[in-house]
Design a protein around this motif. Structure first.
Motif, mmCIF file in Angstrom:
data_model
loop_
_atom_site.group_PDB
_atom_site.id
_atom_site.type_symbol
_atom_site.label_atom_id
_atom_site.label_comp_id
_atom_site.label_asym_id
_atom_site.label_seq_id
_atom_site.Cartn_x
_atom_site.Cartn_y
_atom_site.Cartn_z
ATOM 1 N N ASN A 244 -11.682 -9.771 -0.944
ATOM 2 C CA ASN A 244 -11.780 -8.522 -1.349
ATOM 3 C C ASN A 244 -11.816 -7.091 -1.713
ATOM 4 O OD1 ASN A 244 -11.992 -11.089 -3.393
ATOM 5 N ND2 ASN A 244 -14.620 -10.508 -3.494
ATOM 6 N N ILE A 245 -11.841 -6.977 -0.514
ATOM 7 C CA ILE A 245 -11.278 -5.331 -0.207
ATOM 8 C C ILE A 245 -9.964 -5.071 -0.145
ATOM 9 C CG2 ILE A 245 -11.144 -5.796 2.243
ATOM 10 C CD1 ILE A 245 -12.188 -2.895 2.750
ATOM 11 N N ASP A 246 -8.794 -6.199 0.014
ATOM 12 C CA ASP A 246 -8.054 -5.846 0.051
ATOM 13 C C ASP A 246 -7.049 -5.775 -1.469
ATOM 14 O OD1 ASP A 246 -7.376 -5.897 2.601
ATOM 15 O OD2 ASP A 246 -7.512 -7.929 3.085
ATOM 16 N N SER A 264 -8.055 -0.061 1.891
ATOM 17 C CA SER A 264 -7.938 -1.844 1.902
ATOM 18 C C SER A 264 -6.652 -2.009 2.449
ATOM 19 C CB SER A 264 -7.855 -1.917 0.286
ATOM 20 O OG SER A 264 -7.501 -2.639 -0.409
ATOM 21 N N ARG A 265 -5.404 -2.900 2.407
ATOM 22 C CA ARG A 265 -4.942 -3.685 2.462
ATOM 23 C C ARG A 265 -3.611 -4.584 1.755
ATOM 24 N NH1 ARG A 265 -4.876 -3.917 9.137
ATOM 25 N NH2 ARG A 265 -6.633 -3.097 9.525
ATOM 26 N N SER A 266 -2.607 -4.534 1.772
ATOM 27 C CA SER A 266 -1.683 -5.162 0.309
ATOM 28 C C SER A 266 -1.915 -6.501 0.860
ATOM 29 C CB SER A 266 -0.463 -4.500 0.512
ATOM 30 O OG SER A 266 0.261 -5.369 -0.420
#
Length: 422
Positions: A244-246, A264-266
């Motif tokens: 969910n951080i993404d 965050s990463r896509s």
């Protein structure tokens, strides 16, 4: 997303503090489980329909006591649909709709319209832990288990698990209403969907209930789907760990905003064949009660201040029933996973490394845990060549930091360093 020209709305549960804070959304119609008291939007709406209602929860056992159209999930979807209709009617696209359904969550209260729609034979029984493993649990877990006793077998727990699945059926119906409305408006193909959950429920797994500082799949292994984006091939599964951080970076990616946001990463990038910013291990936490890292092969949990760890081999033991922590043959894996946790703690607080210690090996691992570190960490020397010359002329020995040699060495690495020549 506001700054990128999106009209933003939040519907259902934000679950932040203070509960009245809409966290920047332009429109907010919330159902916060009663945290907003008499001003809760869903409660006010429900009382307008049923003046005798006194609270947001209205259920008998595992069943909502009012009609499906009075159900909070139905209301959340209706508010989201109204927002989409209004936004498109006023020509104020693009939009971001955060649609946060309350369930599946306690109290488990599916409407009577979905009772009996779940095939009980497909609902798995609770996961059990070998008796020999019980004594190795952290005191935190043992306390939660004792405080929230939950039968892990028999008709009662299966009735609860079936009702939980029926809540999912009710939510699926609301998602269907939203998708159908977008299709009617001709906007379905123009819309990207991100589907996730905040957590699962133990529902009797290992004799525990609800959520807590547990690294187990029933709680942590949630759906995470990005759909309808042209850069993603349908059916693709990310080879990299994701979470969910993404979600923030994914939403910004959809908006064409490639600036980094936290760590965050896509997910759109992670789902590609060759991600620009791949991830080899992911981090999670439950307050300061538990730290977890997962590299796709192993899941490792550390309980701070207890000195207790759990280690599970995800491929041979996907249910996390057999704790490998403490086994001599697993010591190297434990050490590596604990090192990951330490690294993430440093990344979270902000990395500070003196330039001459910022060697390629450090950069390589840091880039895997924080691919934007170069944007965050301007590496600078405190002295220019003239500064060194002046100090030496004044009688100081500057050779101890080997300034000039180090600077030229750093320049030979590509493309890592910004050097302050002033």
């Amino acid at each position: 997303m506001n700054a990128n020209g999106y009209r933003t709305g939040a519907f259902g549960k934000l679950h932040h503090y203070p509960a009245h804070d809409a966290k920047g959304f332009m429109v907010a119609h919330l159902m916060e489980e009663g945290r907003l008291g008499e001003s809760e939007p869903f409660l006010r709406w429900l009382r307008a329909r049923h003046p005798d209602v006194r609270k947001v929860w209205n259920h008998r056992g595992y069943e909502w006591s009012l009609d499906f159209e009075d159900y909070y999930e139905y209301w959340i979807a209706s508010e989201a649909i109204a927002f989409i209709d209004r936004t498109l009617r006023e020509g104020r696209t693009p939009f971001l709709a955060w649609i946060s359904f309350q369930g599946p969550h306690g109290p488990i209260d599916p409407p009577h319209e979905v009772k009996g729609t779940v095939d009980a034979a497909l609902v798995p029984a609770p996961v059990r832990r070998p008796a020999a493993e019980q004594a190795r649990l952290s005191e935190t877990v043992r306390y939660r288990k004792a405080r929230e006793p939950q039968p892990d077998e028999g008709e009662e727990i299966m009735a609860k698990r079936i009702a939980y699945a029926e809540e999912i059926v009710a939510i699926d119906a609301q998602i269907g209403r939203i998708l159908e409305r977008l299709d009617e408006l001709g906007e379905f193909e123009n819309t990207t969907f991100v589907f996730s959950a905040d957590h699962g429920d133990m529902l009797g797994d290992f004799g525990m209930n609800a959520k807590g500082p547990f690294p187990y799949p029933g709680q942590m292994d949630i759906p995470l789907i990005v759909a309808n984006h042209p850069a993603i091939t349908a059916g693709t599964r990310s080879a990299c760990p994701a979470g969910n951080i993404d979600i923030p970076a994914t939403l910004l990616h959809v908006a064409g905003d490639e600036r980094p946001i936290g760590h965050s990463r896509s997910l759109i990038d992670l789902a590609s064949d060759s991600p620009d910013r791949p991830r080899n291990v992911i981090y999670s936490e439950f307050c300061d009660s538990m730290r977890v890292v997962d590299d796709g092969e192993y899941r490792f949990a550390y309980y701070p201040f207890e000195g207790v760890t759990e280690l599970y081999h995800r491929k041979s033991d996907p249910a996390c029933r057999h704790n490998l922590a403490g086994n001599p043959e697993a010591a190297a894996v434990e050490n590596r996973m604990l090192e990951h946790i330490v690294d993430f703690q440093i990344v979270a607080k902000g990395v500070r490394v003196e330039a001459h210690d910022f060697v390629p090996a450090v950069q390589a691992e840091l880039s895997r845990k924080d691919p934007w570190f170069r944007e965050r960490i301007p590496v600078a020397f405190p002295l220019s060549r003239d500064g060194v010359a002046k100090l030496e002329a004044a009688g100081f020995d500057t050779r101890y930091n080997e300034f000039c040699r180090t600077r030229e060495l750093l320049r030979s690495y590509a493309p890592p360093y910004w050097i302050d020549e002033t």
